[in-house]
Design a protein around this motif. Structure first.
Motif, PDB file in Angstrom:
ATOM      1  N   GLY A 107      12.015  41.295  15.972  1.00 49.90           N
ATOM      2  CA  GLY A 107      11.822  41.708  17.403  1.00 49.90           C
ATOM      3  C   GLY A 107      12.704  41.192  18.295  1.00 49.90           C
ATOM      4  N   VAL A 108      12.447  41.140  19.482  1.00 49.95           N
ATOM      5  CA  VAL A 108      13.298  40.620  20.683  1.00 49.95           C
ATOM      6  C   VAL A 108      12.919  39.126  20.835  1.00 49.95           C
ATOM      7  CG1 VAL A 108      13.742  40.551  23.060  1.00 49.95           C
ATOM      8  CG2 VAL A 108      13.304  42.696  21.845  1.00 49.95           C
ATOM      9  N   ILE A 109      13.785  38.277  20.657  1.00 48.06           N
ATOM     10  CA  ILE A 109      13.601  36.873  20.736  1.00 48.06           C
ATOM     11  C   ILE A 109      14.564  36.303  22.001  1.00 48.06           C
ATOM     12  CG2 ILE A 109      13.940  34.614  19.405  1.00 48.06           C
ATOM     13  CD1 ILE A 109      13.819  36.098  16.880  1.00 48.06           C
ATOM     14  N   THR A 110      13.949  35.962  23.062  1.00 49.69           N
ATOM     15  CA  THR A 110      14.873  35.656  24.064  1.00 49.69           C
ATOM     16  C   THR A 110      15.363  34.162  24.184  1.00 49.69           C
ATOM     17  OG1 THR A 110      13.347  36.921  25.598  1.00 49.69           O
ATOM     18  CG2 THR A 110      14.806  35.265  26.928  1.00 49.69           C
ATOM     19  N   ALA A 111      16.792  34.183  24.042  1.00 51.89           N
ATOM     20  CA  ALA A 111      17.513  32.954  24.356  1.00 51.89           C
ATOM     21  C   ALA A 111      17.393  32.348  25.641  1.00 51.89           C
ATOM     22  CB  ALA A 111      18.901  33.048  23.959  1.00 51.89           C
ATOM     23  N   LEU A 112      16.408  31.675  25.791  1.00 48.10           N
ATOM     24  CA  LEU A 112      15.879  31.266  27.186  1.00 48.10           C
ATOM     25  C   LEU A 112      17.123  30.484  28.078  1.00 48.10           C
ATOM     26  CD1 LEU A 112      12.167  29.960  26.723  1.00 48.10           C
ATOM     27  CD2 LEU A 112      12.889  32.147  27.857  1.00 48.10           C
ATOM     28  N   ILE A 113      17.460  30.768  29.228  1.00 49.24           N
ATOM     29  CA  ILE A 113      17.987  29.764  29.948  1.00 49.24           C
ATOM     30  C   ILE A 113      17.293  28.542  30.453  1.00 49.24           C
ATOM     31  CG2 ILE A 113      19.208  31.565  31.144  1.00 49.24           C
ATOM     32  CD1 ILE A 113      17.404  30.256  33.775  1.00 49.24           C
ATOM     33  N   THR A 114      17.911  27.368  30.796  1.00 46.10           N
ATOM     34  CA  THR A 114      16.960  26.323  31.358  1.00 46.10           C
ATOM     35  C   THR A 114      17.207  26.187  32.590  1.00 46.10           C
ATOM     36  OG1 THR A 114      17.527  25.104  29.164  1.00 46.10           O
ATOM     37  CG2 THR A 114      16.815  23.738  31.140  1.00 46.10           C
ATOM     38  N   PRO A 115      16.178  26.513  33.551  1.00 41.56           N
ATOM     39  CA  PRO A 115      16.273  26.342  35.118  1.00 41.56           C
ATOM     40  C   PRO A 115      16.623  24.998  35.527  1.00 41.56           C
ATOM     41  CG  PRO A 115      14.398  26.730  34.566  1.00 41.56           C
ATOM     42  CD  PRO A 115      15.012  26.879  33.206  1.00 41.56           C
ATOM     43  N   LEU A 116      17.552  24.663  36.552  1.00 38.61           N
ATOM     44  CA  LEU A 116      17.817  23.553  37.143  1.00 38.61           C
ATOM     45  C   LEU A 116      17.629  23.351  38.549  1.00 38.61           C
ATOM     46  CD1 LEU A 116      21.271  22.784  35.123  1.00 38.61           C
ATOM     47  CD2 LEU A 116      19.000  22.017  34.300  1.00 38.61           C
ATOM     48  N   ARG A 117      17.383  22.384  39.068  1.00 41.29           N
ATOM     49  CA  ARG A 117      17.084  22.162  40.490  1.00 41.29           C
ATOM     50  C   ARG A 117      17.406  20.796  41.033  1.00 41.29           C
ATOM     51  NH1 ARG A 117      14.665  24.999  44.790  1.00 41.29           N
ATOM     52  NH2 ARG A 117      13.572  26.365  43.301  1.00 41.29           N
ATOM     53  N   ASP A 118      18.486  20.554  41.692  1.00 48.89           N
ATOM     54  CA  ASP A 118      18.854  19.377  42.368  1.00 48.89           C
ATOM     55  C   ASP A 118      19.127  18.385  41.033  1.00 48.89           C
ATOM     56  OD1 ASP A 118      18.157  20.020  44.932  1.00 48.89           O
ATOM     57  OD2 ASP A 118      16.097  19.284  44.537  1.00 48.89           O
ATOM     58  N   GLY A 119      19.885  19.090  40.053  1.00 52.89           N
ATOM     59  CA  GLY A 119      20.417  18.084  38.835  1.00 52.89           C
ATOM     60  C   GLY A 119      19.501  17.873  37.794  1.00 52.89           C
ATOM     61  N   LYS A 120      18.120  18.716  38.008  1.00 58.50           N
ATOM     62  CA  LYS A 120      17.171  18.275  36.988  1.00 58.50           C
ATOM     63  C   LYS A 120      16.474  19.493  36.624  1.00 58.50           C
ATOM     64  CE  LYS A 120      15.772  13.659  38.879  1.00 58.50           C
ATOM     65  NZ  LYS A 120      14.816  12.804  39.635  1.00 58.50           N
ATOM     66  N   VAL A 121      16.006  19.566  35.136  1.00 54.73           N
ATOM     67  CA  VAL A 121      15.327  20.612  34.750  1.00 54.73           C
ATOM     68  C   VAL A 121      14.220  21.185  35.502  1.00 54.73           C
ATOM     69  CG1 VAL A 121      14.033  21.429  32.623  1.00 54.73           C
ATOM     70  CG2 VAL A 121      15.906  19.998  32.403  1.00 54.73           C
ATOM     71  N   ASP A 122      14.017  22.180  35.818  1.00 52.15           N
ATOM     72  CA  ASP A 122      12.975  22.786  36.864  1.00 52.15           C
ATOM     73  C   ASP A 122      11.824  23.217  35.978  1.00 52.15           C
ATOM     74  OD1 ASP A 122      11.398  24.238  38.613  1.00 52.15           O
ATOM     75  OD2 ASP A 122      13.024  24.805  39.751  1.00 52.15           O
ATOM     76  N   GLU A 123      10.847  22.478  35.754  1.00 52.87           N
ATOM     77  CA  GLU A 123       9.914  22.756  34.967  1.00 52.87           C
ATOM     78  C   GLU A 123       8.892  23.834  35.414  1.00 52.87           C
ATOM     79  OE1 GLU A 123       7.798  18.845  34.462  1.00 52.87           O
ATOM     80  OE2 GLU A 123       9.382  18.107  33.195  1.00 52.87           O
TER      81      GLU A 123
ATOM     82  N   VAL B 288      10.977  32.943  21.365  1.00 57.78           N
ATOM     83  CA  VAL B 288      11.899  32.634  22.343  1.00 57.78           C
ATOM     84  C   VAL B 288      12.727  31.439  21.640  1.00 57.78           C
ATOM     85  CG1 VAL B 288      10.696  32.850  24.385  1.00 57.78           C
ATOM     86  CG2 VAL B 288      10.278  30.985  23.288  1.00 57.78           C
ATOM     87  N   VAL B 289      13.850  31.277  22.305  1.00 58.33           N
ATOM     88  CA  VAL B 289      14.680  30.074  21.662  1.00 58.33           C
ATOM     89  C   VAL B 289      14.793  29.298  22.931  1.00 58.33           C
ATOM     90  CG1 VAL B 289      16.902  28.943  21.086  1.00 58.33           C
ATOM     91  CG2 VAL B 289      16.334  31.256  20.213  1.00 58.33           C
ATOM     92  N   ALA B 290      14.289  27.863  22.727  1.00 58.92           N
ATOM     93  CA  ALA B 290      14.597  26.912  23.562  1.00 58.92           C
ATOM     94  C   ALA B 290      15.866  25.832  23.247  1.00 58.92           C
ATOM     95  CB  ALA B 290      13.406  26.101  23.690  1.00 58.92           C
ATOM     96  N   MET B 291      16.850  25.787  24.025  1.00 57.72           N
ATOM     97  CA  MET B 291      17.855  24.890  23.691  1.00 57.72           C
ATOM     98  C   MET B 291      18.840  25.484  23.069  1.00 57.72           C
ATOM     99  SD  MET B 291      18.057  22.199  25.778  1.00 57.72           S
ATOM    100  CE  MET B 291      17.898  23.381  27.090  1.00 57.72           C
ATOM    101  N   GLY B 292      18.900  26.743  22.946  1.00 55.84           N
ATOM    102  CA  GLY B 292      20.175  27.310  22.542  1.00 55.84           C
ATOM    103  C   GLY B 292      21.226  27.135  23.239  1.00 55.84           C
ATOM    104  N   THR B 293      22.323  27.960  22.854  1.00 54.30           N
ATOM    105  CA  THR B 293      23.539  28.054  23.803  1.00 54.30           C
ATOM    106  C   THR B 293      23.103  28.729  25.222  1.00 54.30           C
ATOM    107  OG1 THR B 293      24.982  28.662  21.858  1.00 54.30           O
ATOM    108  CG2 THR B 293      26.062  29.172  24.061  1.00 54.30           C
ATOM    109  N   THR B 294      22.361  29.624  25.613  1.00 49.78           N
ATOM    110  CA  THR B 294      21.998  30.043  26.706  1.00 49.78           C
ATOM    111  C   THR B 294      21.278  29.120  27.384  1.00 49.78           C
ATOM    112  OG1 THR B 294      22.088  32.151  25.681  1.00 49.78           O
ATOM    113  CG2 THR B 294      21.206  32.053  27.877  1.00 49.78           C
ATOM    114  N   GLY B 295      20.619  28.172  26.779  1.00 50.92           N
ATOM    115  CA  GLY B 295      19.764  27.078  27.543  1.00 50.92           C
ATOM    116  C   GLY B 295      20.714  26.000  27.876  1.00 50.92           C
ATOM    117  N   GLU B 296      21.940  26.027  27.725  1.00 55.31           N
ATOM    118  CA  GLU B 296      22.845  24.868  27.944  1.00 55.31           C
ATOM    119  C   GLU B 296      22.708  23.682  27.196  1.00 55.31           C
ATOM    120  OE1 GLU B 296      23.780  24.448  32.411  1.00 55.31           O
ATOM    121  OE2 GLU B 296      22.360  25.903  32.586  1.00 55.31           O
TER     122      GLU B 296
END
Length: 298
Positions: free
Chosen positions: A8-24, A42-50
């Motif tokens: 099915g659809v498995i999202t390659a998640l982006i990793t949001p950042l704010r002020d140089g840190k991961v925005d949890e 979902v994929v965490a920490m793939g290419t799209t997750g930087e």
């Protein structure tokens, strides 16, 4: 027929950042939005997750948070790519420890191993850790190509359960579907790594997509997948027509910069990205804006 572990659809998640840190907080919002839209994983920490730009500590923390927030509602694939086999094994061990459903492992980049080296690399990881592995072949990024024949050899290992194929080569997926034991009956999942050719990939035997587009338009991507699963080609084409401009626009600049711009416009995170990547160019933004409207993501 066995239902694929990842489909099915498995999202390659982006990793949001704010002020140089991961925005949890933003990460949690993005993940909840994906789950509400009906994605299957979902994929965490793939290419799209930087993953290539974040520290190891950041990578591990994001994967652990993803598993915790998902709480079994969707499958979580942990990005575990690295150039060195020992490092990959460490990453996969962490993924297993924190409860990820599997590991997505890209072919080792930069050092350009032979096919024999690639086979030995993936088999060493599969032997070291009892966690389902999805191979990831993206030769345009890594400088090496996992051949069909090597993929077939690896598919025989019980811990290797699928491939993310980002080549957009339809003949390739047809060959794998016809020649890899388990590909036709669901044990070995053929998963597209290219949004634009996802419809064709499924027609040739694929069972899903690891998607960048679904970061921005998850409901539309899920609707496309459901139409394909139902065999409703007319509806699938209609959804693809709405999405194709977005598929293309999200790669008019270095990914995931365009996806971060789109999500920032939706008020879900900032555009911030980790060097050496930079934010999307101004001339790309109007194209993205129009593509988002066409896809219903605005």
């Amino acid at each position: 027929m066995t239902a694929p572990l990842f489909k099915g659809v498995i999202t390659a998640l982006i990793t949001p950042l704010r002020d140089g840190k991961v925005d949890e907080a933003a990460f949690d919002r993005l993940l909840e939005r994906q789950i509400a839209a009906g994605v299957e994983g979902v994929v965490a920490m793939g290419t799209t997750g930087e993953s290539a730009s974040l520290t190891t500590a950041e990578r591990l923390a994001v994967i652990e948070r993803c598993v915790s927030v998902a709480a079994g509602r969707v499958r979580v694939l942990a990005g575990a790519g690295a150039a060195a086999t020992d490092k990959v094994i460490d990453l996969v061990r962490h993924a297993k420890t924190v409860g990820a459903d599997g590991a997505l492992i890209v072919t080792p980049y930069y050092n350009r191993p032979s096919q024999a080296g690639l086979q030995a690399h993936f088999e060493a990881v599969a032997e070291a850790v009892q966690l389902p592995i999805v191979l990831y072949n993206v030769p345009g990024r890594t400088g090496c190509d996992l051949s069909n024949e090597t993929t077939a050899a690896l598919a025989a290992h019980p811990n290797i359960v699928g491939i993310k194929d980002a080549t957009a080569d339809m003949a390739r997926v047809s060959w794998m579907h016809a020649n890899i034991p388990g590909a036709a009956d669901g044990r070995f999942a053929l998963i597209s790594g290219d949004d634009s050719s996802f419809l064709g990939y499924v027609a040739h035997g694929g069972v899903g997509v690891i998607s960048v587009t679904s970061n921005v338009a998850p409901e539309a991507m899920v609707a496309l997948q459901k139409a394909l699963t139902a065999g409703d080609l007319a509806s699938a084409r209609s959804w693809q027509d709405r999405l194709i401009s977005l598929h293309k626009a999200l790669f008019l600049d270095n990914s995931p910069s365009p996806a971060k711009y789109a999500l920032a416009k939706l008020g879900l995170c900032t555009e911030e990205i980790r060097l050496p990547l930079v934010v999307t160019r101004d001339e790309v933004k109007p194209i993205l804006d129009a593509a988002m409207v066409a896809a219903g993501a605005h």
